[in-house]
Design an enzyme around this catalytic site. Structure first.
Site, mmCIF file in Angstrom:
data_model
loop_
_atom_site.group_PDB
_atom_site.id
_atom_site.type_symbol
_atom_site.label_atom_id
_atom_site.label_comp_id
_atom_site.label_asym_id
_atom_site.label_seq_id
_atom_site.Cartn_x
_atom_site.Cartn_y
_atom_site.Cartn_z
ATOM 1 N N ASP A 53 0.969 -1.347 -0.016
ATOM 2 C CA ASP A 53 -0.097 -0.060 -0.029
ATOM 3 C C ASP A 53 0.874 1.405 -0.076
ATOM 4 O O ASP A 53 1.981 1.118 0.166
ATOM 5 C CB ASP A 53 -1.009 0.069 0.958
ATOM 6 C CG ASP A 53 -0.113 -0.518 2.446
ATOM 7 O OD1 ASP A 53 0.874 -0.310 2.485
ATOM 8 O OD2 ASP A 53 -1.150 -0.635 3.399
ATOM 9 N N GLU A 74 -9.369 -1.840 5.437
ATOM 10 C CA GLU A 74 -10.104 -1.467 6.396
ATOM 11 C C GLU A 74 -11.329 -2.412 6.701
ATOM 12 O O GLU A 74 -11.977 -3.007 5.891
ATOM 13 C CB GLU A 74 -10.308 -0.279 6.576
ATOM 14 C CG GLU A 74 -9.248 0.702 6.314
ATOM 15 C CD GLU A 74 -8.128 0.941 7.420
ATOM 16 O OE1 GLU A 74 -8.306 0.068 8.483
ATOM 17 O OE2 GLU A 74 -7.586 1.840 8.002
#
Ligand code: PGA
Length: 244
Positions: free
Chosen positions: A67, A143
């Site tokens: 990421d 998430e």
């Protein structure tokens, strides 16, 4: 899911480095999936030592990071581009052109995400993916959510993640609220996954990863379905497991 409970952070790091280096020794042109954060720092130090002792050679390796923050320039010391070069790449002989980190400054983020997934495929897929875990159970920047996102995507960061990552910035307001992350399908397609965690703050997330319901509210729980996942944790992160 294999679980290795190490005595402490150093042992966790050595065990992780042993798995990554074995992968590279057995396949010189391995594709490594890499993570940032505090947790893998010890593993990178161990890998650098192994490289300096000529026990492992990264010349033919390629890497893909999980990421990157959205709209944080690569010169910013909090960018994961900076982190990887500073903590790992500049100390080993991996070729710069073989290291891949998502470009959070890309004009067309959708194209950036699609190209990233395509590049991973073109390189033959990830042989070993290193993961950290958030206290909220995130892997990469996947998430807690009501769905699993399959592919590389733009994500709005969870309040808990922004709070946790504010320790790296001078104030919470400076933490980017958006990031780009490899998706769950891409992570799950890695041939082997190792997830590292250290400290009591991760104990609850680790307990749920191993014993909880498989659900997108605890993204790491999906690893229960991975055919070759190893969790390497220190005693504190594993403290709820030993009660079972
Ligand atoms: P940490 O972050 O290694 O800095 O605890 C892990 C993560 O948020 O994935």
């Amino acid at each position: 899911m294999r679980i290795i409970i190490a005595d402490d952070y150093q042992e966790m790091s050595r065990r992780a480095a042993a798995m990554v280096s074995s992968q590279v020794i057995l396949k010189h042109d391995s594709v490594l999936g890499l993570a940032t954060g505090d947790t893998p720092l010890g593993m990178y130090k161990e890998l650098i030592k192994l490289y300096e002792n000529k026990e492992v050679d990264f010349f033919d390796v390629s890497t893909f990071n999980l990421d990157e923050y959205y709209k944080l320039s690569i010169e910013n010391k909090q960018s994961y581009y900076y982190y990887m070069n500073h903590n790992f790449f500049r100390h080993i002989n991996v070729k710069k052109e073989n290291t891949h980190i998502l470009n959070g400054m890309a004009k067309d983020i959708t194209a950036e995400c699609r190209n990233y997934d395509q590049q991973i495929k073109n390189d033959g897929g990830i042989d070993i993916q290193v993961l950290g875990i958030g206290a909220n159970g995130h892997i990469g920047f996947n998430e807690p959510d009501v769905n699993f996102e399959a592919e590389t995507h733009l994500v709005k960061l969870d309040e808990m993640t922004i709070e946790a990552n504010s320790r790296f910035f001078s104030s919470k307001d400076e933490v980017p609220t958006t990031a780009i992350s490899m998706g769950i399908k891409t992570i799950m397609q890695s041939r082997r996954v190792i997830l590292l965690a250290s400290g009591a703050g991760k104990a609850d997330a680790i307990y749920k990863t191993v014993n909880g319901k498989i659900c997108p509210e605890l993204p790491a729980s999906i690893l229960q379905l991975h055919p070759d996942a190893t969790i390497i944790i220190d005693k504190n992160a594993g403290k709820l497991l030993s009660d079972d």
